[in-house]
Design a protein around this motif. Structure first.
Motif, PDB file in Angstrom:
ATOM      1  N   SER A  33      41.534  -3.684 -11.576  1.00  0.00           N
ATOM      2  CA  SER A  33      40.590  -4.540 -12.321  1.00  0.00           C
ATOM      3  C   SER A  33      41.342  -5.530 -13.200  1.00  0.00           C
ATOM      4  O   SER A  33      41.704  -6.602 -12.748  1.00  0.00           O
ATOM      5  N   GLY A  34      41.561  -5.186 -14.456  1.00  0.00           N
ATOM      6  CA  GLY A  34      42.336  -6.056 -15.339  1.00  0.00           C
ATOM      7  C   GLY A  34      43.367  -5.198 -16.025  1.00  0.00           C
ATOM      8  O   GLY A  34      43.251  -3.976 -16.024  1.00  0.00           O
ATOM      9  N   TYR A  35      44.384  -5.807 -16.642  1.00  0.00           N
ATOM     10  CA  TYR A  35      45.402  -4.981 -17.303  1.00  0.00           C
ATOM     11  C   TYR A  35      44.821  -4.299 -18.545  1.00  0.00           C
ATOM     12  O   TYR A  35      43.849  -4.772 -19.128  1.00  0.00           O
ATOM     13  N   GLY A  36      45.419  -3.187 -18.914  1.00  0.00           N
ATOM     14  CA  GLY A  36      45.011  -2.502 -20.142  1.00  0.00           C
ATOM     15  C   GLY A  36      44.419  -1.123 -19.908  1.00  0.00           C
ATOM     16  O   GLY A  36      44.645  -0.209 -20.679  1.00  0.00           O
ATOM     17  N   ALA A  60      46.821  -4.071 -25.489  1.00  0.00           N
ATOM     18  CA  ALA A  60      47.076  -4.224 -24.055  1.00  0.00           C
ATOM     19  C   ALA A  60      47.705  -5.584 -23.762  1.00  0.00           C
ATOM     20  O   ALA A  60      48.621  -5.694 -22.937  1.00  0.00           O
TER      21      ALA A  60
END
Lengths: 300, 102
Positions: A33-36, A60
């Motif tokens: 999905s997205g970083y973090g 993040a």
């Protein structure tokens, strides 16, 4: 061909990227999905060394920028499988296949689902796995919380401030947390429903009601616009079960050295068997896994 | 073209009467995943002129959020000729956002 591929760009994966890059290795981080990861849902972090108070997104982003500045490559593609060819590991995503000498699986965990028909379809249309994220959309409405653990209790307490009525539905006769019943009893709009199971989600375009089955077999319809599912988390190891030993709950069995059953494949973070799942222990895993991966690469 | 902030007052003109598909990003300041999605949408809006991307703050525009049955954010709703044709709830990478517009 990369030296190390890291699956998952949460705190564990991105810390591993920092360590691997500082050891001079080429690194590809793959993220669905997205970083973090999960931490981006945290409004405040107050227990990470050196940070008095930082938001999950800010944390993040700092870690992402640190890894990227060191030269780690990021691609936002979901990994669907890993193949072990000895000194080479093939990592297949929804878009491509990549090769590396070593792989670190840092996929974390996801919310456990109830497993009822239409549950997936109704996410964002009444079904939610995060009360603090989505609770404000249910102001003045009736909602239900599924689960008997401490998260479910906290969710019910949180939602009772916003919603008209909160049904807390759980399978067991008692809530697992000591003193929970007393805490909940202080809120008149919370209704406890022990020894009950949810049998169906009734919706047109959005959730309208749920059907609940009592211990004696009788069924009841509850008019709710929201259902908050808090029945625990599932480690995201399913796609790698052939290469990593998993325990009965699906967590990767590994010691503090982050090794798995397959040489050259390591695990880091929340998807690993461990006592304490925190930001700092995820980061620690990342450091260990990267260092072990670098050691492994020397043997090839 | 950058992502345009819209509200209840200009939603009809900016979105419903737009001459191309509009990707509406429902978000809020307190939502972490929304903050991560923002730059992705900004990038797409700079690269493509066949689609318009707008941002709606759900706290400032509760009526819009309610009209579109927004119960979780980030929520992307794709609107064509005033009608919803697609939607996605949750953080997704750029390729998945672009697949929604196809």
């Amino acid at each position: 061909m990369y030296d190390i591929i890291i699956v998952g760009a949460g705190p564990a994966g991105m810390t591993a990227a920092v360590y691997a890059k500082r050891a001079g290795k080429s690194v590809l981080v793959l993220e669905a999905s997205g970083y973090g990861g999960q931490i981006i849902k945290a409004a405040e972090i107050r227990n990470y060394p050196t940070e008095k108070n930082i938001s999950g997104v800010e944390f993040a982003t700092k870690l992402y920028e640190q890894a990227e500045a060191l030269g780690a490559e990021f691609r936002f593609e979901k990994v669907i499988g890993i193949e072990d060819k000895g000194s080479e590991k093939l990592v297949t995503t929804v878009a491509d296949t990549y090769t590396a000498g070593a792989v670190i699986v840092a996929t974390g965990s996801d919310s456990r689902k109830l497993g009822i028909a239409d549950e997936d379809k109704l996410v964002g249309r009444g079904v939610s796995y995060c009360a603090t994220c989505d609770g404000s959309f249910f102001r003045g409405k009736n909602v239900a919380v599924a689960g008997g653990g401490s998260t479910a209790v906290d969710d019910a307490l949180y939602l009772s401030q916003l919603a008209e009525k909160v049904y807390l539905i759980y399978r067991t006769p008692k809530l697992s947390e000591e003193g929970a019943k007393e805490k909940l009893a202080e809120h008149e709009n919370i209704v406890l429903m022990p020894e009950c199971g949810i049998t169906s989600l009734n919706a047109d375009k959005k959730l309208e009601s749920i059907t609940v089955k009592h211990k004696d077999g009788t069924e009841e319809n509850l008019d709710v616009s929201g259902l908050f599912v808090a029945v625990g988390r599932v480690p995201e190891n399913q796609n790698f079960a052939k290469l990593i030993d998993l325990n009965e709950k699906g967590y990767a069995v590994s010691g503090e050295n982050c090794h798995t059953a397959t040489p050259g494949i390591f695990v880091a973070g929340d998807n690993r068997v461990k006592e304490l799942r925190q930001l700092v222990t995820a980061a620690a895993d990342g450091a260990v896994a990267a260092t072990e991966a670098v050691k492994y690469l020397r043997t090839l | 073209m950058a992502v345009i902030k819209v509200n209840q007052a200009d939603f009809e003109n900016e979105v419903l009467k737009a001459d191309k598909p509009v990707l509406v990003d429902f978000n809020a300041d307190w939502c972490g995943p929304c903050k991560m999605l923002g730059p992705v949408l900004e990038e797409i809006s700079e690269q493509r002129d066949d689609v318009k991307i707008v941002s709606v703050n759900v706290d400032d525009n509760r009526e819009l959020a309610e009209k579109y049955d927004i119960y979780s954010i980030p929520c992307i709703v794709v609107i064509k000729n005033g009608e919803e044709v697609n939607r996605h709830v949750g953080l997704i990478p750029k390729s998945a956002v672009e697949a929604l517009i196809k």
